[in-house]
Design an enzyme around this catalytic site. Structure first.
Site, PDB file in Angstrom:
ATOM      1  N   ARG A 154       3.628   9.921  61.430  1.00 38.15           N
ATOM      2  CA  ARG A 154       4.983   9.388  61.532  1.00 38.15           C
ATOM      3  C   ARG A 154       5.644   9.598  60.184  1.00 38.15           C
ATOM      4  O   ARG A 154       5.262   8.964  59.193  1.00 38.15           O
ATOM      5  CB  ARG A 154       4.910   7.910  61.907  1.00 38.15           C
ATOM      6  CG  ARG A 154       6.055   7.104  61.369  1.00 38.15           C
ATOM      7  CD  ARG A 154       6.179   5.760  62.003  1.00 38.15           C
ATOM      8  NE  ARG A 154       5.137   4.794  61.696  1.00 38.15           N
ATOM      9  CZ  ARG A 154       5.068   4.058  60.582  1.00 38.15           C
ATOM     10  NH1 ARG A 154       5.947   4.213  59.614  1.00 38.15           N
ATOM     11  NH2 ARG A 154       4.110   3.174  60.418  1.00 38.15           N
ATOM     12  N   HIS A 195       8.380   2.851  60.765  1.00 37.33           N
ATOM     13  CA  HIS A 195       7.826   2.442  62.065  1.00 37.33           C
ATOM     14  C   HIS A 195       8.957   2.197  63.056  1.00 37.33           C
ATOM     15  O   HIS A 195       8.997   2.762  64.138  1.00 37.33           O
ATOM     16  CB  HIS A 195       6.978   1.184  61.906  1.00 37.33           C
ATOM     17  CG  HIS A 195       6.610   0.550  63.207  1.00 37.33           C
ATOM     18  ND1 HIS A 195       5.710   1.132  64.067  1.00 37.33           N
ATOM     19  CD2 HIS A 195       7.054  -0.573  63.819  1.00 37.33           C
ATOM     20  CE1 HIS A 195       5.597   0.366  65.153  1.00 37.33           C
ATOM     21  NE2 HIS A 195       6.406  -0.658  65.035  1.00 37.33           N
ATOM     22  N   TYR A 242       3.862  -0.139  52.123  1.00 41.17           N
ATOM     23  CA  TYR A 242       2.435  -0.034  52.443  1.00 41.17           C
ATOM     24  C   TYR A 242       1.858   1.370  52.370  1.00 41.17           C
ATOM     25  O   TYR A 242       0.670   1.555  52.528  1.00 41.17           O
ATOM     26  CB  TYR A 242       2.154  -0.641  53.827  1.00 41.17           C
ATOM     27  CG  TYR A 242       3.025  -0.084  54.947  1.00 41.17           C
ATOM     28  CD1 TYR A 242       2.733   1.138  55.554  1.00 41.17           C
ATOM     29  CD2 TYR A 242       4.135  -0.789  55.397  1.00 41.17           C
ATOM     30  CE1 TYR A 242       3.528   1.642  56.567  1.00 41.17           C
ATOM     31  CE2 TYR A 242       4.945  -0.285  56.408  1.00 41.17           C
ATOM     32  CZ  TYR A 242       4.630   0.919  56.990  1.00 41.17           C
ATOM     33  OH  TYR A 242       5.415   1.426  57.990  1.00 41.17           O
TER      34      TYR A 242
HETATM   35  C1  LIG Z   1       0.722  -6.303  72.300  1.00 46.80           C
HETATM   36  C2  LIG Z   1       1.587  -6.050  71.107  1.00 46.80           C
HETATM   37  N1  LIG Z   1       1.259  -6.566  69.900  1.00 46.80           N
HETATM   38  C3  LIG Z   1       2.038  -6.333  68.842  1.00 46.80           C
HETATM   39  C4  LIG Z   1       3.183  -5.593  68.961  1.00 46.80           C
HETATM   40  C5  LIG Z   1       4.064  -5.346  67.738  1.00 46.80           C
HETATM   41  N2  LIG Z   1       3.918  -3.901  67.419  1.00 46.80           N
HETATM   42  C6  LIG Z   1       4.834  -2.995  67.828  1.00 46.80           C
HETATM   43  S1  LIG Z   1       4.386  -1.446  67.486  1.00 46.80           S
HETATM   44  C7  LIG Z   1       2.978  -1.938  66.704  1.00 46.80           C
HETATM   45  C8  LIG Z   1       2.051  -0.912  66.126  1.00 46.80           C
HETATM   46  C9  LIG Z   1       1.668   0.107  67.132  1.00 46.80           C
HETATM   47  O1  LIG Z   1       0.910   1.096  66.549  1.00 46.80           O
HETATM   48  P1  LIG Z   1       0.462   2.371  67.351  1.00 46.80           P
HETATM   49  O2  LIG Z   1      -0.143   1.991  68.646  1.00 46.80           O
HETATM   50  O3  LIG Z   1      -0.376   3.190  66.422  1.00 46.80           O
HETATM   51  O4  LIG Z   1       1.806   3.142  67.696  1.00 46.80           O
HETATM   52  P2  LIG Z   1       2.915   3.679  66.701  1.00 46.80           P
HETATM   53  O5  LIG Z   1       3.862   2.553  66.431  1.00 46.80           O
HETATM   54  O6  LIG Z   1       2.224   4.156  65.476  1.00 46.80           O
HETATM   55  O7  LIG Z   1       3.600   4.776  67.438  1.00 46.80           O
HETATM   56  C10 LIG Z   1       2.869  -3.329  66.738  1.00 46.80           C
HETATM   57  C11 LIG Z   1       1.771  -4.093  66.115  1.00 46.80           C
HETATM   58  C12 LIG Z   1       3.503  -5.099  70.230  1.00 46.80           C
HETATM   59  N3  LIG Z   1       4.606  -4.383  70.459  1.00 46.80           N
HETATM   60  N4  LIG Z   1       2.693  -5.318  71.281  1.00 46.80           N
END
Ligand SMILES: Cc1ncc(C[n+]2csc(CCOP(=O)(O)OP(=O)(O)O)c2C)c(N)n1
Lengths: 367, 326
Positions: A258, A262, A271
């Site tokens: 990415r 985020h 971070y």
């Molecule tokens: C069940 C849940 N817990 C926490 C969140 C908050 N949250 C949104 S995105 C994220 C990180 C997701 O990481 P990843 O699966 O690697 O996908 P990326 O954002 O890197 O595309 C978090 C913790 C959420 N949306 N859903």
């Protein structure tokens, strides 16, 4: 009764076809026409420019928070380009490139991100699912659809996107396990973009690869260079063919990055190190693919300029279209729509009372 | 007409709907070969095969989540949570997706599925096997939440739930799974979701209950009539959400005195919402403070004390007398 070893014949393959400098491994090159290659290019460039446009609109206050796709275009386009119209695509929340490829208009995405549910409306013939915000929660839906496909003896395939962080959630494991047990036609595309908000992949799991998680479920898993659209395409093609011919599910880990925040409310400098970003900027999937296309004689500087212009105009038109549509979306009573097939009486009452309140308010304002 | 237990009546509903409609699927833990731990799905796998009666891995999240996928694909899944106390593993699927997909997709995808689960205390079960948390589901827009109270009514309701275009959470009061038999007609019967029913007419007092507690309430009503000459109207709520407030607010206008009975915890429980609607719609007809007889706001105790937790006939009678005396 000595301790014995149970021999498990396991390893994980890594696939890469096009390197950072646009150099190709001829032997691994999938069978793709020039037109297809140029479509991939357009898909990636459109996603890149639209993502930038969304960021601009967000910074100007026109739309709300969204999750940018920059850097992950190859992983999305390479995967979704294998789907036919009748196949199913389930995004997480960062699948801007995949969603556009499948036919959703930029205007719809703008409307959606501007906070109107109507933007999430999916055309009747389109078999995509809406964004799923709870991480990994869309995977079980994919396996359910895939079970339906198998039950109805159809030739369709389900493709589900998610991130590296998603592989820690119960839903990921439950879905892969279920898909494997029932041998459903599902393809799981993990975009390992190295970060789940502020948590690096190494702190998300002790596994060496994410692809190896497939082994625990007894299904094929492969890791690919996720910034190499050709590698993603080739691996997904295998998986889709396997699924379509009754061979069950596959997990594909696309190693990507990415490149920006985020979401638009996140500050990644808190971070992660700028040097890391620099390294990955050199691996950017877009210039690498352009270099390859140019060297193959499929694309000239002028072609790129023309395409850039065409995309800019397209996005301008879509933005004005979105604005026009949003002007008609002012009715707050719309929030009562689509909760149930038929509005239950108590909800009808709430709607009517609110409607009367609004009317009275209007009259008072005019008086 | 055969006399069936509630378990047998639910089995009949599933069997007949599956015969009629090949979109209807059953899935869950032990629902196939074993026929479900309470035998509600007994024999279905022999009749319809393992493609339609799926013994799933032990994972509530994917049972509900996959059911959503099937429903969106055009099937009619009826999934079973082995006990309501374990449905929380799937709560995020219910709240995050099942209840919202119609809305989120602006009507493009709908979720015609049923989530069945045994609930409630009184059968000497282990911890987590006795709760009555219907309010979790009733509080979630997009869901319907129903609770049968007898074999015949359970069968009719389940048929309606399966045919409903929206997701239905179907709580089965396990205390009365096999407590009594009732005549259930072979031919099709349905019961509209969102409607309550009057089981006993009366002018002196309105008693509102549902599920297993309805039977204690009926017993209390019979005793009030025999011992005190008080004629209570008894309403079986049937659907917890959306509430049929028309029936009970009208009854309140007639009797002016109300007692609400349920085994769920009192605070923020179903009775609270019923009282709110009574006050909104029938306030000027009320002649006494509304009484509620409910489970206490404690963790449902282990079985040595569960009868003390549950509303009893004497507690219902005491509340009724309170309502009558004011
Ligand atoms: C069940 C849940 N817990 C926490 C969140 C908050 N949250 C949104 S995105 C994220 C990180 C997701 O990481 P990843 O699966 O690697 O996908 P990326 O954002 O890197 O595309 C978090 C913790 C959420 N949306 N859903």
């Amino acid at each position: 009764m000595p301790r014995k070893e149970i021999k498990l014949d396991h390893s994980i393959e890594h696939l890469s076809i096009l390197d950072e400098n646009g150099r190709l491994d001829q032997d691994l090159m999938p069978d793709l026409s020039k037109e297809q290659l140029l479509r991939f290019h357009r898909g990636m460039l459109l996603a890149r420019r639209f993502d930038e446009r969304l960021l601009l609109l967000q910074r100007q206050g026109h739309i709300g928070t969204f999750a940018p796709v920059k850097g992950q275009e190859a992983a999305q386009i390479g995967a979704v380009a294998n789907l036919k119209a009748e196949d199913w695509m389930l995004p997480a929340f960062r699948e801007i490139a995949a969603i556009l490829w499948r036919g959703t208009l930029p205007s719809a995405l703008i409307i959606f991100n501007a906070g109107y549910n109507e933007g999430g409306k999916i055309p009747q013939q389109q078999r995509d699912f809406p964004n799923a915000v709870p991480v990994a929660s869309q995977l079980p839906h994919g396996v359910g659809i895939a079970y339906g496909i198998k039950y109805r003896k159809k030739q369709e395939v389900v493709l589900t996107f998610f991130g590296d962080g998603a592989t820690s959630e119960g839903d990921f494991h439950e879905a892969l396990n279920f898909a494997a047990v029932f041998e459903v036609p599902a393809v799981f595309i993990c975009q390992n973009n190295h970060w789940a908000i502020s948590v690096p992949r190494e702190k998300q799991t002790k596994s060496k690869t994410l692809a190896q998680k497939a082994l625990a479920y007894g299904i094929p898993g492969i890791q690919v260079d996720g910034n190499d659209v050709l590698a993603v395409y080739a691996a997904t093609q295998e998986a889709v063919e396997r699924a379509r011919s009754g061979g069950g599910p596959t997990l594909i880990e696309c190693v990507t990055y990415r490149l920006t925040m985020h979401t638009t409310v996140d500050d990644p400098t808190k971070y992660r190190q700028e040097e890391e970003v620099k390294i990955w900027e050199k691996r950017d999937p877009l210039p690498r693919f352009q270099k390859f296309l140019q060297e193959a004689g499929h694309l000239s500087e002028k072609d790129i300029d023309d395409l850039e212009k065409e995309i800019k105009e397209h996005l301008d038109t879509e933005w004005s279209e979105a604005q026009q549509q949003m002007e008609k979306m002012g009715n707050p009573l719309d929030m009562f729509e689509h909760v149930y097939a038929q509005l239950p009486p108590y909800l009808q009452e709430q709607k009517e009372a609110f409607s009367q309140f609004i009317e009275a308010q209007k009259e008072a304002d005019h008086a | 007409m055969p006399e069936l237990t509630m378990v047998e009546a639910l089995n009949l509903a599933l069997k007949q709907e599956m015969e009629k409609d090949d979109r209807v699927m059953v899935l869950g833990e032990d629902v196939g070969v074993d026929g479900g731990v309470f035998r509600v799905t007994d024999g279905l796998i022999d009749a319809f095969g393992k493609e339609r009666v799926m013994d799933t891995p032990l994972a509530e999240g994917v049972i509900v989540g996959a059911s959503l996928g099937m429903a969106a694909y055009g099937l009619r899944p009826v999934c079973e949570m082995q006990f309501s106390g374990f449905s929380y593993f799937a709560m995020h699927q219910v709240e995050g997706h099942v209840s919202r997909l119609r809305w989120r997709s602006q009507g493009r995808y709908t979720v015609p599925m049923v989530i069945r689960m045994p609930y409630g205390a009184g059968v000497h079960a282990l911890e987590h096997h006795s709760e009555s948390k219907e309010i979790y589901y009733a509080h979630t827009p997009g869901l319907k939440m129903v609770i049968p109270s007898s074999p015949r009514n359970a069968r009719a309701l389940l048929v309606s739930a399966i045919r409903d275009p929206d997701p239905v959470v179907f709580f089965e009061p396990k205390l009365i799974y096999r407590a009594f038999r009732e005549e259930v007609p072979e031919e099709e019967e349905t019961f509209p979701l969102g409607k309550s029913r009057i089981l006993r007419e009366g002018n002196d007092l309105t008693l509102i209950a549902y599920g297993a507690m309805l039977h204690r309430t009926l017993e209390a009503a019979a005793r009030l009539s025999e011992e005190e000459g008080v004629e209570a109207e008894v309403i079986d709520l049937v659907t917890i959400h959306p509430l049929d407030d028309k029936l009970f607010t009208e009854s309140a206008r007639k009797t002016g005195r109300i007692v609400i009975v349920h085994e769920a915890h009192r605070s923020f429980g179903p009775a609270g919402e019923i009282m709110a609607r009574l006050i909104e719609k029938s306030f000027f007809y009320l002649e006494a403070p509304i009484q509620r007889v409910t489970g206490f706001d404690v963790i449902v105790p282990f079985f040595a004390r569960e009868q003390d937790y549950l509303p009893t006939v004497p507690r219902i009678l005491a509340a009724a007398r309170q309502a009558l005396s004011a």
